[in-house]
Design an enzyme around this catalytic site. Structure first.
Site, PDB file in Angstrom:
ATOM      1  N   LYS A 142      88.193  49.264 -22.459  1.00  0.00           N
ATOM      2  CA  LYS A 142      88.015  50.662 -22.825  1.00  0.00           C
ATOM      3  C   LYS A 142      89.071  51.128 -23.811  1.00  0.00           C
ATOM      4  O   LYS A 142      88.751  51.752 -24.828  1.00  0.00           O
ATOM      5  CB  LYS A 142      88.024  51.525 -21.562  1.00  0.00           C
ATOM      6  CG  LYS A 142      87.782  52.984 -21.805  1.00  0.00           C
ATOM      7  CD  LYS A 142      89.090  53.729 -21.729  1.00  0.00           C
ATOM      8  CE  LYS A 142      88.890  55.174 -22.133  1.00  0.00           C
ATOM      9  NZ  LYS A 142      90.168  55.911 -22.068  1.00  0.00           N
TER      10      LYS A 142
ATOM     11  N   ASP B 143      84.148  54.825 -20.402  1.00  0.00           N
ATOM     12  CA  ASP B 143      85.016  55.098 -19.266  1.00  0.00           C
ATOM     13  C   ASP B 143      84.156  55.552 -18.102  1.00  0.00           C
ATOM     14  O   ASP B 143      82.935  55.523 -18.174  1.00  0.00           O
ATOM     15  CB  ASP B 143      86.039  56.170 -19.635  1.00  0.00           C
ATOM     16  CG  ASP B 143      85.363  57.379 -20.230  1.00  0.00           C
ATOM     17  OD1 ASP B 143      84.539  57.994 -19.536  1.00  0.00           O
ATOM     18  OD2 ASP B 143      85.627  57.692 -21.401  1.00  0.00           O
TER      19      ASP B 143
END
Length: 214
Positions: free
Chosen positions: A124, A142
């Site tokens: 991420k 996320d």
DNA sequence: AACTCGGGGCA
DNA sequence: TGCCCAGAGTT
């Protein structure tokens, strides 16, 4: 999931999101790739607002990796107190800064494989840096994006990586950054994990999850 | 896949 | 008080 959700056209959802959050933007104020990288590492399990408060002073005092590596873990931990996981983050950031200096001339690398090798940087965070600092198409998934996208049936997967692939396929590249921020805003303000406010959600009519709640 | 790190904000 | 926060690393 017996009944496959009847997918509302992606374009329609994106348009509605754009109307809802016309000025969604990245709240992390960064002036260069290094600040973005550090701020993004710090953002794990912490609110963006707290990260802004902490980083504002931090980057004023320590603008470069050279400045960071002068600090001990305890000293850096004290600087970033106010965020969760600050001991892990302190250790990871110092290790990352050393690698930046030793292997990349003090610059932030622009390749995914290099970024993901940095301590504290996972899929991420790497995507955030790639898309925001290097203009490389990468959709950062996320917990918010994963949850909201799946509820809206923009994606259909338990796994963030699979969600990322599906979203990447369905959302036009030029919309990735803004869409990312809009999904996050929506996830925080309305489409929260435990008690989503489906009753006054403007996306309810096109939300597979919301309609199955009522 | 599950567990751990973790203090602060907010209801 | 209890729940949540722009995750990553280890087991």
């Amino acid at each position: 999931m017996k009944n496959k959700p009847k997918r509302v056209p992606t374009k329609k959802i994106l348009n509605t999101l754009a109307e809802l959050y016309p000025d969604a933007h990245c709240e992390l104020n960064y002036r260069n790739p290094f600040e973005l990288l550090i701020a993004t590492i710090l953002s794990a399990q912490s609110t963006d607002r707290q990260v802004n408060i902490v980083t504002k002073e931090l980057f004023q005092k320590f603008p470069t990796p050279e400045d960071f590596v002068q600090l001990t873990e305890d000293e850096l931990a004290a600087e970033i107190r106010g965020l969760g996981l600050y001991r892990n983050k302190s250790r990871n950031i110092l290790a990352t800064c050393k690698i930046l200096l030793e292997q990349y001339g003090g610059k932030v690398p622009s390749q995914r494989k290099d970024l993901e090798k940095l301590p504290g940087v996972g899929r991420k965070t790497a995507n955030v840096v790639l898309s925001n600092a290097f203009d490389v198409p990468a959709l950062a998934v996320d917990t918010h994006v994963h949850r909201v996208a799946n509820r809206l049936a923009l994606a259909d997967s338990d796994q963030p990586l699979e969600t990322e692939k599906q979203l990447t396929k369905r959302i036009p590249k030029k919309d990735w950054t803004l869409t990312h921020h809009r999904l996050i805003w929506h996830g925080r303000r309305v489409c929260s994990a435990r008690n989503p406010k489906c009753h006054h959600c403007d996306l309810l009519a096109m939300c597979w999850y919301g309609k199955n709640q009522a």
